[in-house]
Write a protein that holds these residues in place. Structure first.
Motif, PDB file in Angstrom:
ATOM      1  N   THR A 395      -8.914   2.270  -0.168  1.00 55.67           N
ATOM      2  CA  THR A 395      -9.874   3.370  -0.063  1.00 55.67           C
ATOM      3  C   THR A 395      -9.920   3.936   1.351  1.00 55.67           C
ATOM      4  O   THR A 395      -9.868   5.159   1.555  1.00 55.67           O
ATOM      5  CB  THR A 395     -11.274   2.896  -0.482  1.00 55.67           C
ATOM      6  OG1 THR A 395     -11.218   2.391  -1.825  1.00 55.67           O
ATOM      7  CG2 THR A 395     -12.276   4.030  -0.417  1.00 55.67           C
ATOM      8  N   GLN A 396     -10.005   3.054   2.333  1.00 55.78           N
ATOM      9  CA  GLN A 396     -10.085   3.509   3.716  1.00 55.78           C
ATOM     10  C   GLN A 396      -8.764   4.107   4.189  1.00 55.78           C
ATOM     11  O   GLN A 396      -8.754   5.087   4.945  1.00 55.78           O
ATOM     12  CB  GLN A 396     -10.499   2.355   4.626  1.00 55.78           C
ATOM     13  CG  GLN A 396     -11.886   1.797   4.331  1.00 55.78           C
ATOM     14  CD  GLN A 396     -12.973   2.849   4.477  1.00 55.78           C
ATOM     15  OE1 GLN A 396     -12.939   3.695   5.366  1.00 55.78           O
ATOM     16  NE2 GLN A 396     -13.959   2.810   3.585  1.00 55.78           N
ATOM     17  N   ALA A 397      -7.650   3.552   3.743  1.00 59.98           N
ATOM     18  CA  ALA A 397      -6.347   4.086   4.145  1.00 59.98           C
ATOM     19  C   ALA A 397      -6.141   5.495   3.613  1.00 59.98           C
ATOM     20  O   ALA A 397      -5.627   6.372   4.332  1.00 59.98           O
ATOM     21  CB  ALA A 397      -5.234   3.163   3.662  1.00 59.98           C
ATOM     22  N   LEU A 398      -6.531   5.749   2.359  1.00 55.81           N
ATOM     23  CA  LEU A 398      -6.376   7.092   1.807  1.00 55.81           C
ATOM     24  C   LEU A 398      -7.330   8.079   2.477  1.00 55.81           C
ATOM     25  O   LEU A 398      -7.015   9.275   2.583  1.00 55.81           O
ATOM     26  CB  LEU A 398      -6.596   7.071   0.287  1.00 55.81           C
ATOM     27  CG  LEU A 398      -5.585   6.240  -0.519  1.00 55.81           C
ATOM     28  CD1 LEU A 398      -5.743   6.512  -2.012  1.00 55.81           C
ATOM     29  CD2 LEU A 398      -4.158   6.504  -0.072  1.00 55.81           C
ATOM     30  N   LYS A 399      -8.468   7.598   2.952  1.00 54.85           N
ATOM     31  CA  LYS A 399      -9.354   8.473   3.738  1.00 54.85           C
ATOM     32  C   LYS A 399      -8.723   8.806   5.082  1.00 54.85           C
ATOM     33  O   LYS A 399      -8.791   9.948   5.550  1.00 54.85           O
ATOM     34  CB  LYS A 399     -10.709   7.793   3.953  1.00 54.85           C
ATOM     35  CG  LYS A 399     -11.687   7.993   2.812  1.00 54.85           C
ATOM     36  CD  LYS A 399     -13.105   7.718   3.271  1.00 54.85           C
ATOM     37  CE  LYS A 399     -14.100   8.171   2.220  1.00 54.85           C
ATOM     38  NZ  LYS A 399     -15.492   8.121   2.684  1.00 54.85           N
ATOM     39  N   MET A 400      -8.114   7.801   5.712  1.00 57.34           N
ATOM     40  CA  MET A 400      -7.437   8.062   6.989  1.00 57.34           C
ATOM     41  C   MET A 400      -6.292   9.049   6.792  1.00 57.34           C
ATOM     42  O   MET A 400      -6.040   9.901   7.653  1.00 57.34           O
ATOM     43  CB  MET A 400      -6.917   6.746   7.578  1.00 57.34           C
ATOM     44  CG  MET A 400      -8.006   5.809   8.091  1.00 57.34           C
ATOM     45  SD  MET A 400      -7.353   4.450   9.105  1.00 57.34           S
ATOM     46  CE  MET A 400      -6.351   3.555   7.914  1.00 57.34           C
ATOM     47  N   LEU A 401      -5.607   8.948   5.656  1.00 61.26           N
ATOM     48  CA  LEU A 401      -4.515   9.866   5.362  1.00 61.26           C
ATOM     49  C   LEU A 401      -5.027  11.298   5.231  1.00 61.26           C
ATOM     50  O   LEU A 401      -4.459  12.229   5.835  1.00 61.26           O
ATOM     51  CB  LEU A 401      -3.815   9.427   4.071  1.00 61.26           C
ATOM     52  CG  LEU A 401      -2.737  10.366   3.525  1.00 61.26           C
ATOM     53  CD1 LEU A 401      -1.588  10.504   4.518  1.00 61.26           C
ATOM     54  CD2 LEU A 401      -2.230   9.859   2.172  1.00 61.26           C
TER      55      LEU A 401
END
Length: 647
Positions: A395-401
């Motif tokens: 979830t956090q990685a896709l937000k960072m993306l």
């Protein structure tokens, strides 16, 4: 030793998978008209098993025959315990199968579980809820006709009644000796997995009289809590506690009332609460206070809520994997728990919503002690490498993306997303995008700004954008994972679970395909249009379809470039959701650790004489005393002839 006398029982067709217990007793002997003909297997295949079975009047089973397991109901009389409830092929019972030349029972097979009808009176736990043979025992106490008609109903009902099993006790795990004396029921444990995106309650059960402090644990239920993870209730702490109550109510329906107050209950929070504690420790404590208050309202042995550190989350996941695969401790044919010989432990790969963990036993000394954890389990030392990457959960990685794509867009309000299907379009606000400490907002961004995100379906650009989230340079370390964190080369077999499993399973990529095949399949999916994706998966949620390309591409990048798996070691990764009907994750290992169910040392056995040996020893001692007294009398008489009269 002659055959055991058995009363003739009317025979009919083999029980069906729908009602596998209706005619359990019929397979004890072969009668005219039976669907289980007498077929004696060749001696070279039957082994010593035939020597045990034939004197009892039971023909040796034939591999592949639909009634090949009829002998199983006589195992207790041979001194062999039947499988433990929920483990049809477990422990030492299954180790007999190869010697007998018999394939292991198959769940749902009409002749696989007829032995269950004999479990209650033989002090073996009754089948668990949902087991193919559970319903007959559960119904037997309330639906049995008068005893005169029990033969037509089946031996199972008669045995359930004679054992005193009520409708609920068969499912609750009561144990009864042949004499009718009731002993302790199975024990239960509850663990809340309070993740960043959702919370789940796991209900475990194990034998109450576990030997040497160990026990075979089964998962009774996994209840998913409605709503987001508890960290999302930072501004509504009471809502976090209220969200847990439906699952707690369900647990109280499953656990017998008399055992609820003895049920250890834990709540472990992972990366979502770790982030909230960094962001606002006061709000994190308020959430913990409310969930603790909600759990304390129930009659359970609540032992507290805590935030798991990253290395703890990885380590407990590793314990779960290896406990379920019996690489740490195993119940042997000799009826004792022991460490398996010549068994390699497996590594664990976990992907949550806010963090990812890797844990394994390297083949070299661990250079960075911050990534080292030591366990001593059942007399065996384990030195493990483990590391948790905060903010690199899915979830956090896709937000960072998405934030990185926004910050590189011109104009800033229009964002092209190469990982979203071509033709997909949505509006989001910068307040929603930059609401996490993992996502750093640019100084010029307005929280009230609305962004339009458009999918372009470009797999090459998607992969490149995801790789920019990582720093693959090792710096001073000779070997590393990513972001400069030390990691020795991966070694051995690995179980990948949680998000790693779900991301690839949706694309049918968890069946041992090569790395090249997985890469090609992901590229093909990422090239699909939004219209095509919706037609292929009409019932799937919109958000899930939108993120499938990004999530699967992120999984691939994390494992290959991040954790350094290559085309050869990729084949050592096994993507799993469950083992032996138990969800793979950190919760089971957490409970095993806190309840000391896998002790650090092998418990010392206190040996003593059996009652018969004590009787023999007492008689022998009495004889020795008489002989000594007689000898002293003779010696005394020889020295003093008048001693006899005096005596």
């Amino acid at each position: 030793m002659g055959p055991i006398p058995l009363e003739p029982i009317p025979l009919g067709p083999i029980p069906t998978a729908r009602h596998p217990s209706d005619s359990m007793a019929r397979v004890l002997s072969s009668q005219p008209g039976s669907h289980c003909p007498r077929v004696v297997q060749k001696e070279v295949q039957a082994g010593w098993g035939a020597a045990l079975l034939l004197p009892l009047g039971i023909p040796a089973p034939t591999a592949g025959h639909p009634c090949s397991h009829r002998w199983a109901s006589l195992l207790p009389w041979l001194g062999i315990l039947a499988p433990i409830a929920g483990y049809p092929c477990s422990c030492r019972w299954a180790s007999l199968l190869p010697s007998l030349g018999i394939p292991a029972p198959i769940t749902g097979h009409p002749c696989s579980h007829h032995w269950a009808s004999l479990l209650p009176p033989l002090a073996i736990p009754a089948p668990i809820t949902g087991h193919p043979c559970s319903r007959c025992c559960a119904a037997g106490s309330t639906t049995l006709p008068p005893r005169t008609s029990e033969a037509s109903t089946g031996l199972t009902f008669a045995l359930c009644r004679s054992a005193g099993l009520g409708a609920g006790r068969a499912a609750q795990g009561w144990r009864t000796h042949a004499g009718g004396r009731r002993v302790l029921p199975a024990q239960y444990g509850l663990v809340f997995d309070a993740g960043s995106t959702h919370t789940a309650l796991y209900i475990y059960r194990w034998p109450a009289d576990k030997e040497n402090g160990t026990g075979i644990v089964s998962q009774v239920e996994a209840c998913t809590v409605s709503g987001p993870g508890i960290s999302s209730y930072a501004d509504n702490a009471t809502g976090a506690g209220a969200s847990l109550k439906p699952c707690l109510d369900k647990a109280m329906e499953i656990i017998p009332v008399e055992q609820q107050r003895e049920t250890p209950t834990y709540l472990g929070a992972t990366a979502g609460m770790r982030l909230l504690r960094e962001q606002n420790s006061t709000k994190a404590e308020q959430v913990f206070a409310e969930v603790s208050k909600a759990i304390a309202e129930y009659p359970v042995d609540f032992r507290g809520a805590q935030v798991l550190m990253g290395n703890e989350e990885g380590s407990f996941g590793w314990i779960t994997v290896n406990y379920l695969l019996e690489t740490l401790v195993k119940f042997s044919f000799a009826e004792k728990w022991e460490h398996p010989r010549d068994t390699e432990v497996l590594g664990a790969l976990d992907l949550g919503g806010a963090s990812t963990q890797i844990t394994f036993q390297p083949g070299v000394p661990i250079e960075d002690k911050n990534t080292s954890v030591f366990f001593r389990l059942y007399g065996t030392n384990y030195s493990l490498y483990t590391h948790s990457y905060l903010c690199y959960g899915q979830t956090q990685a896709l937000k960072m993306l998405l934030a990185a794509l926004h910050q590189g867009s011109l104009p800033a309000q229009q964002v092209s997303h190469p990982c979203y299907p071509k033709g997909y379009r949505e509006n989001i606000t910068t307040a929603d995008l930059y609401d996490s400490p993992c996502v750093h907002a640019p100084g010029t961004a307005s929280r009230a700004q609305t962004l339009t995100v458009t999918g372009t379906g470009d797999p090459a650009a998607c992969s490149a954008a995801i790789q920019r989230l990582f720093n693959f340079s090792c710096g001073a370390n000779t070997t590393c994972g990513f972001n400069g964190v030390y990691q020795p080369p991966v070694r051995g077999q690995f179980f990948a679970f949680s998000g790693l499993y779900h991301n690839l399973h949706f694309l049918n990529l968890t069946r041992g395909q090569s790395l090249s095949s997985v890469q090609a399949a992901i590229r093909q999916f990422c090239s699909s249009s939004w219209e095509k994706v919706q037609k292929e998966f009409p019932t799937e949620k919109r958000d899930h379809l939108r993120d499938t390309c990004a999530a699967s591409s992120y999984t691939l990048t994390l494992l290959v470039q991040g954790y350094r798996f290559n085309h050869t070691t990729w084949l050592n990764i096994h993507f799993v959701r469950q083992v032996a009907n138990i969800d793979v994750g950190w919760t089971l290992g957490y409970m095993l650790n806190l309840t000391n169910m896998i002790p650090s040392e092998i418990p010392q056995r206190v040996t003593g004489l059996k009652r018969s040996n004590w009787t023999a020893a007492t008689v022998l001692l009495a004889i020795m005393l008489i002989l000594i007294f007689s000898l002293l009398t003779v010696i005394c008489c020889q020295k003093n002839p008048s001693g006899y009269e005096m005596l």
